[in-house]
Motif scaffolding. Structure first.
Motif, PDB file in Angstrom:
ATOM      1  N   VAL A 104      51.053  40.310  42.662  1.00 56.16           N
ATOM      2  CA  VAL A 104      51.022  38.824  42.197  1.00 56.16           C
ATOM      3  C   VAL A 104      50.477  38.094  43.315  1.00 56.16           C
ATOM      4  O   VAL A 104      51.439  37.899  44.246  1.00 56.16           O
ATOM      5  N   VAL A 105      49.295  37.617  43.609  1.00 59.06           N
ATOM      6  CA  VAL A 105      48.924  36.817  44.690  1.00 59.06           C
ATOM      7  C   VAL A 105      48.778  35.231  44.462  1.00 59.06           C
ATOM      8  O   VAL A 105      48.795  34.393  45.353  1.00 59.06           O
ATOM      9  N   ASP A 106      48.451  34.912  43.210  1.00 57.88           N
ATOM     10  CA  ASP A 106      48.403  33.740  43.035  1.00 57.88           C
ATOM     11  C   ASP A 106      48.841  33.345  41.519  1.00 57.88           C
ATOM     12  O   ASP A 106      48.348  34.010  40.387  1.00 57.88           O
ATOM     13  N   VAL A 107      49.767  32.221  41.145  1.00 58.72           N
ATOM     14  CA  VAL A 107      49.927  31.915  39.665  1.00 58.72           C
ATOM     15  C   VAL A 107      49.795  30.613  39.709  1.00 58.72           C
ATOM     16  O   VAL A 107      50.177  29.653  40.590  1.00 58.72           O
ATOM     17  N   GLY A 108      49.739  29.891  38.469  1.00 57.83           N
ATOM     18  CA  GLY A 108      49.532  28.434  38.278  1.00 57.83           C
ATOM     19  C   GLY A 108      49.604  28.168  36.816  1.00 57.83           C
ATOM     20  O   GLY A 108      49.491  29.190  36.041  1.00 57.83           O
ATOM     21  N   GLU A 109      49.562  27.004  36.104  1.00 58.12           N
ATOM     22  CA  GLU A 109      49.498  26.950  34.573  1.00 58.12           C
ATOM     23  C   GLU A 109      48.196  27.312  34.175  1.00 58.12           C
ATOM     24  O   GLU A 109      47.167  26.856  34.537  1.00 58.12           O
ATOM     25  N   GLY A 110      48.407  28.353  33.328  1.00 60.09           N
ATOM     26  CA  GLY A 110      47.223  28.968  32.690  1.00 60.09           C
ATOM     27  C   GLY A 110      46.386  29.958  33.496  1.00 60.09           C
ATOM     28  O   GLY A 110      45.236  30.210  33.124  1.00 60.09           O
ATOM     29  N   ARG A 111      47.040  30.575  34.636  1.00 61.37           N
ATOM     30  CA  ARG A 111      46.217  31.335  35.191  1.00 61.37           C
ATOM     31  C   ARG A 111      46.944  32.301  36.293  1.00 61.37           C
ATOM     32  O   ARG A 111      48.038  31.902  36.512  1.00 61.37           O
ATOM     33  N   ALA A 112      46.722  33.525  36.361  1.00 63.41           N
ATOM     34  CA  ALA A 112      47.340  34.443  37.286  1.00 63.41           C
ATOM     35  C   ALA A 112      46.337  35.362  38.201  1.00 63.41           C
ATOM     36  O   ALA A 112      45.344  35.790  37.407  1.00 63.41           O
ATOM     37  N   THR A 113      46.606  35.722  39.241  1.00 62.92           N
ATOM     38  CA  THR A 113      45.742  36.642  40.181  1.00 62.92           C
ATOM     39  C   THR A 113      46.685  37.618  40.618  1.00 62.92           C
ATOM     40  O   THR A 113      47.689  37.566  41.198  1.00 62.92           O
ATOM     41  N   PHE A 114      46.190  38.972  40.357  1.00 63.85           N
ATOM     42  CA  PHE A 114      46.758  40.023  40.682  1.00 63.85           C
ATOM     43  C   PHE A 114      45.867  40.921  41.766  1.00 63.85           C
ATOM     44  O   PHE A 114      44.636  40.751  41.777  1.00 63.85           O
ATOM     45  N   GLU A 115      46.468  41.553  42.798  1.00 61.09           N
ATOM     46  CA  GLU A 115      45.843  42.491  43.530  1.00 61.09           C
ATOM     47  C   GLU A 115      46.160  43.940  43.705  1.00 61.09           C
ATOM     48  O   GLU A 115      47.488  44.031  43.440  1.00 61.09           O
ATOM     49  N   LEU A 116      45.440  45.140  43.903  1.00 58.59           N
ATOM     50  CA  LEU A 116      45.926  46.298  44.238  1.00 58.59           C
ATOM     51  C   LEU A 116      44.717  47.102  45.159  1.00 58.59           C
ATOM     52  O   LEU A 116      43.670  46.727  44.876  1.00 58.59           O
ATOM     53  N   THR A 117      45.195  48.033  45.483  1.00 62.75           N
ATOM     54  CA  THR A 117      44.054  48.839  46.303  1.00 62.75           C
ATOM     55  C   THR A 117      43.982  50.206  45.903  1.00 62.75           C
ATOM     56  O   THR A 117      45.289  50.836  45.877  1.00 62.75           O
ATOM     57  N   PRO A 118      43.033  50.574  45.089  1.00 64.23           N
ATOM     58  CA  PRO A 118      42.961  51.832  44.197  1.00 64.23           C
ATOM     59  C   PRO A 118      42.965  52.959  45.271  1.00 64.23           C
ATOM     60  O   PRO A 118      42.454  52.709  46.366  1.00 64.23           O
TER      61      PRO A 118
ATOM     62  N   GLY B 129      38.979  49.494  48.712  1.00 64.65           N
ATOM     63  CA  GLY B 129      39.775  48.459  49.402  1.00 64.65           C
ATOM     64  C   GLY B 129      40.288  47.331  48.291  1.00 64.65           C
ATOM     65  O   GLY B 129      40.278  47.889  47.368  1.00 64.65           O
ATOM     66  N   PRO B 130      41.159  46.732  48.609  1.00 66.15           N
ATOM     67  CA  PRO B 130      41.694  45.954  47.506  1.00 66.15           C
ATOM     68  C   PRO B 130      40.921  45.044  46.593  1.00 66.15           C
ATOM     69  O   PRO B 130      39.709  44.666  46.952  1.00 66.15           O
ATOM     70  N   VAL B 131      41.088  45.184  45.439  1.00 69.75           N
ATOM     71  CA  VAL B 131      40.294  44.397  44.275  1.00 69.75           C
ATOM     72  C   VAL B 131      41.240  43.322  43.744  1.00 69.75           C
ATOM     73  O   VAL B 131      42.656  43.443  43.893  1.00 69.75           O
ATOM     74  N   ARG B 132      40.894  42.248  43.151  1.00 69.99           N
ATOM     75  CA  ARG B 132      41.532  41.320  42.710  1.00 69.99           C
ATOM     76  C   ARG B 132      41.093  40.815  41.172  1.00 69.99           C
ATOM     77  O   ARG B 132      39.926  41.003  40.928  1.00 69.99           O
ATOM     78  N   ALA B 133      42.261  40.839  40.286  1.00 65.92           N
ATOM     79  CA  ALA B 133      41.992  40.387  38.839  1.00 65.92           C
ATOM     80  C   ALA B 133      42.409  38.903  38.585  1.00 65.92           C
ATOM     81  O   ALA B 133      43.567  38.962  38.991  1.00 65.92           O
ATOM     82  N   THR B 134      41.592  38.064  38.054  1.00 66.44           N
ATOM     83  CA  THR B 134      42.047  36.711  37.862  1.00 66.44           C
ATOM     84  C   THR B 134      41.780  36.522  36.356  1.00 66.44           C
ATOM     85  O   THR B 134      41.013  36.691  35.819  1.00 66.44           O
ATOM     86  N   GLY B 135      42.989  35.971  35.697  1.00 64.01           N
ATOM     87  CA  GLY B 135      43.014  35.731  34.290  1.00 64.01           C
ATOM     88  C   GLY B 135      43.180  34.405  34.240  1.00 64.01           C
ATOM     89  O   GLY B 135      44.077  33.647  34.852  1.00 64.01           O
TER      90      GLY B 135
END
Length: 151
Positions: A38-52, A108-114
């Motif tokens: 988890v690289v960032d969270v806030g009210e109603g949002r979250a961002t995750f990162e991983l390196t495939p 390289g690292p990829v990020r997913a933000t919801g």
């Protein structure tokens, strides 16, 4: 690090997600398995990162689509999680993904933000994007989550 379930039941979803992001609570085992953080969270949002990497490849030599689905499902669900009151839970009812380009080992690292689009009493919807380091969209999707518990 142990989890006090009674204390966890008293926390809001946002408090729980911030505690995971800050290392005060251990990450879920799926995150450990995939090296996802988890690289960032806030009210109603979250961002995750991983390196495939090579462990995640399919027979075609690209990263299995389930990896994109997993990181998107995680950030979408956790965006909803940030809206939960103490005593509430959620479960994914529907997940829709659109794959635009492959991930390769070495991407390289990829990020997913919801981001939550709608939060009602019994369900929530969220949308998200998975991007590479250059900001190119690899996949995008939506979820519907059922809200469980005290609602």
């Amino acid at each position: 690090m142990s989890i006090d379930l009674a204390q966890l039941a008293e926390m809001t979803g946002l408090e729980t997600m911030r505690a995971i992001a800050d290392g005060e609570l251990p990450p879920p085992s799926i995150a450990v398995l995939l090296g996802m953080s988890v690289v960032d969270v806030g009210e109603g949002r979250a961002t995750f990162e991983l390196t495939p990497d090579e462990r995640m490849m399919n027979p075609l030599g690209t990263i299995h689509g389930g990896i994109a689905a997993t990181i998107l499902d995680s950030c979408l669900g956790c965006a909803v999680h940030t809206t939960l009151r103490p005593g509430e839970g959620y479960t994914t009812a529907q997940l829709n993904l659109h794959y635009l380009r492959p991930m390769l080992p070495g991407t390289g690292p990829v990020r997913a933000t919801g981001t939550v689009v709608h939060r009602g009493r019994k369900q929530a919807t969220a949308e998200g994007r998975l991007v590479d380091g250059a900001g190119k969209v690899i996949a995008h999707g939506t979820t519907t989550c059922l809200i469980l518990g005290d609602s």
